[in-house]
Design an enzyme around this catalytic site. Structure first.
Site, PDB file in Angstrom:
ATOM      1  CG  LEU A  23      -7.298 -11.501   7.834  1.00  0.00           C
ATOM      2  CD1 LEU A  23      -7.353 -12.532   6.715  1.00  0.00           C
ATOM      3  CD2 LEU A  23      -7.559 -10.093   7.288  1.00  0.00           C
ATOM      4  CD  GLU A  33     -11.323 -11.270   0.640  1.00  0.00           C
ATOM      5  OE1 GLU A  33     -12.097 -11.030  -0.302  1.00  0.00           O
ATOM      6  OE2 GLU A  33     -10.357 -10.536   0.913  1.00  0.00           O
TER       7      GLU A  33
HETATM    8  N1  LIG Z   1      -9.378  -7.200   6.242  1.00  0.00           N
HETATM    9  C1  LIG Z   1      -8.375  -6.822   5.452  1.00  0.00           C
HETATM   10  O1  LIG Z   1      -8.518  -6.763   4.230  1.00  0.00           O
HETATM   11  C2  LIG Z   1      -7.053  -6.481   6.065  1.00  0.00           C
HETATM   12  C3  LIG Z   1      -6.016  -5.978   5.275  1.00  0.00           C
HETATM   13  C4  LIG Z   1      -4.818  -5.638   5.899  1.00  0.00           C
HETATM   14  C5  LIG Z   1      -4.671  -5.790   7.262  1.00  0.00           C
HETATM   15  N2  LIG Z   1      -5.698  -6.300   7.994  1.00  0.00           N
HETATM   16  C6  LIG Z   1      -5.600  -6.430   9.454  1.00  0.00           C
HETATM   17  O2  LIG Z   1      -5.314  -5.132   9.975  1.00  0.00           O
HETATM   18  C7  LIG Z   1      -4.424  -5.255  11.099  1.00  0.00           C
HETATM   19  C8  LIG Z   1      -3.128  -4.524  10.797  1.00  0.00           C
HETATM   20  O3  LIG Z   1      -3.410  -3.190  10.429  1.00  0.00           O
HETATM   21  P1  LIG Z   1      -2.990  -1.946  11.356  1.00  0.00           P
HETATM   22  O4  LIG Z   1      -3.707  -0.758  10.844  1.00  0.00           O
HETATM   23  O5  LIG Z   1      -3.160  -2.319  12.786  1.00  0.00           O
HETATM   24  O6  LIG Z   1      -1.418  -1.856  11.131  1.00  0.00           O
HETATM   25  P2  LIG Z   1      -0.509  -1.649   9.825  1.00  0.00           P
HETATM   26  O7  LIG Z   1      -0.854  -0.395   9.132  1.00  0.00           O
HETATM   27  O8  LIG Z   1      -0.448  -2.878   9.034  1.00  0.00           O
HETATM   28  O9  LIG Z   1       0.914  -1.491  10.542  1.00  0.00           O
HETATM   29  C9  LIG Z   1       1.124  -0.395  11.385  1.00  0.00           C
HETATM   30  C10 LIG Z   1       2.608  -0.135  11.409  1.00  0.00           C
HETATM   31  O10 LIG Z   1       3.108  -0.013  10.087  1.00  0.00           O
HETATM   32  C11 LIG Z   1       3.974   1.089   9.984  1.00  0.00           C
HETATM   33  N3  LIG Z   1       3.321   2.103   9.168  1.00  0.00           N
HETATM   34  C12 LIG Z   1       1.999   2.182   8.821  1.00  0.00           C
HETATM   35  N4  LIG Z   1       1.781   3.242   8.042  1.00  0.00           N
HETATM   36  C13 LIG Z   1       2.990   3.833   7.859  1.00  0.00           C
HETATM   37  C14 LIG Z   1       3.426   4.973   7.135  1.00  0.00           C
HETATM   38  N5  LIG Z   1       2.573   5.736   6.435  1.00  0.00           N
HETATM   39  N6  LIG Z   1       4.728   5.286   7.183  1.00  0.00           N
HETATM   40  C15 LIG Z   1       5.627   4.538   7.868  1.00  0.00           C
HETATM   41  N7  LIG Z   1       5.276   3.437   8.583  1.00  0.00           N
HETATM   42  C16 LIG Z   1       3.972   3.097   8.570  1.00  0.00           C
HETATM   43  C17 LIG Z   1       4.250   1.533  11.393  1.00  0.00           C
HETATM   44  O11 LIG Z   1       5.312   0.703  11.838  1.00  0.00           O
HETATM   45  P3  LIG Z   1       6.412   1.169  12.934  1.00  0.00           P
HETATM   46  O12 LIG Z   1       5.692   1.179  14.244  1.00  0.00           O
HETATM   47  O13 LIG Z   1       7.486   0.138  12.848  1.00  0.00           O
HETATM   48  O14 LIG Z   1       6.868   2.541  12.527  1.00  0.00           O
HETATM   49  C18 LIG Z   1       2.950   1.178  12.105  1.00  0.00           C
HETATM   50  O15 LIG Z   1       3.093   0.994  13.501  1.00  0.00           O
HETATM   51  C19 LIG Z   1      -4.222  -6.752  11.308  1.00  0.00           C
HETATM   52  O16 LIG Z   1      -5.199  -7.198  12.230  1.00  0.00           O
HETATM   53  C20 LIG Z   1      -4.478  -7.335   9.921  1.00  0.00           C
HETATM   54  O17 LIG Z   1      -4.896  -8.688   9.965  1.00  0.00           O
HETATM   55  C21 LIG Z   1      -6.880  -6.636   7.419  1.00  0.00           C
END
Ligand SMILES: NC(=O)c1ccc[n+]([C@@H]2O[C@H](COP(=O)([O-])OP(=O)(O)OC[C@H]3O[C@@H](n4cnc5c(N)ncnc54)[C@H](OP(=O)(O)O)[C@@H]3O)[C@@H](O)[C@H]2O)c1
Length: 179
Positions: A23, A33
């Protein structure tokens, strides 16, 4: 009738949601939160059922290991690469539609609300999908360094429902209903 899908997210002023796999405000813990997230996602509306959280693989690994899986919720992790669920996750799905299918088949009797909890591409896919969609957006009023962002919320499709104010953040419900 098609199921309502909910998304919950906390965003910085620049729509940043993450930084370096965590985060943006890490290691600061926004306890209100966090409590809001837990209350919203873990409280089913039907006794005896559980809510489902759907998340991308990076979001799964951003949750401290001791808190995985998120308790009292069915945890579905999305990955195209994984062949088995990450340790501790209840289910693995290879795409968003497969996750929704899983909920409507194997999990149909036990699943109550469905919550998309990130990350970026998953929010985008959920927001762009058809059906009743509700976005619960917590606006963090301080900017932190971010490398991951919430896709823009299209305000011609989503209606803003003002809610409450707190010193640190405001809660806004943004909803959309399409047939
Ligand atoms: N502020 C908030 O409320 C909040 C909420 C959630 C997350 N976050 C932050 O956001 C970051 C993570 O988010 P991100 O966008 O980088 O990654 P993410 O969406 O959590 O993960 C990405 C990975 O998930 C898989 N993936 C995502 N969408 C997919 C789909 N439609 N179908 C199949 N696989 C899918 C893939 O894995 P593979 O590469 O293995 O295929 C992709 O490389 C972190 O920093 C976290 O702390 C913040």
């Amino acid at each position: 009738m098609a199921r309502v899908l909910n998304a919950i997210v906390a965003v910085c002023p620049d729509r940043g949601i993450g930084n370096k796999g965590n985060l943006p405000w890490h290691p600061i813990r926004l306890s209100k939160e966090f409590a809001h997230f837990r209350k919203m996602t873990a409280t089913p509306s039907v006794k005896g059922k559980q809510n489902v959280v759907i998340m991308g693989k990076k979001t799964w690994y951003s949750i401290p290991e001791k808190n995985r899986p998120l308790s009292n919720r069915v945890n579905i992790v999305l990955s195209r690469k994984c062949k088995v669920p990450p340790a501790g996750a209840h289910y693995l799905a290879s795409d968003f539609s497969s996750a929704l299918r899983l909920i409507e088949t194997e999990l149909a009797d036990q699943a109550d609300q469905v919550w998309v909890i990130g990350g970026s591409s998953l929010y985008k896919e959920m927001m762009g999908s058809t059906g009743m969609r509700r976005l619960f957006v917590t606006q963090i009023l301080k900017q932190f360094q971010c490398d991951t962002f919430l896709p823009e919320i299209s305000l011609d499709k989503y209606r803003l429902l003002p809610d409450s104010n707190t010193p640190w953040y405001t809660h806004n419900k943004v909803s959309r209903c399409t047939t």
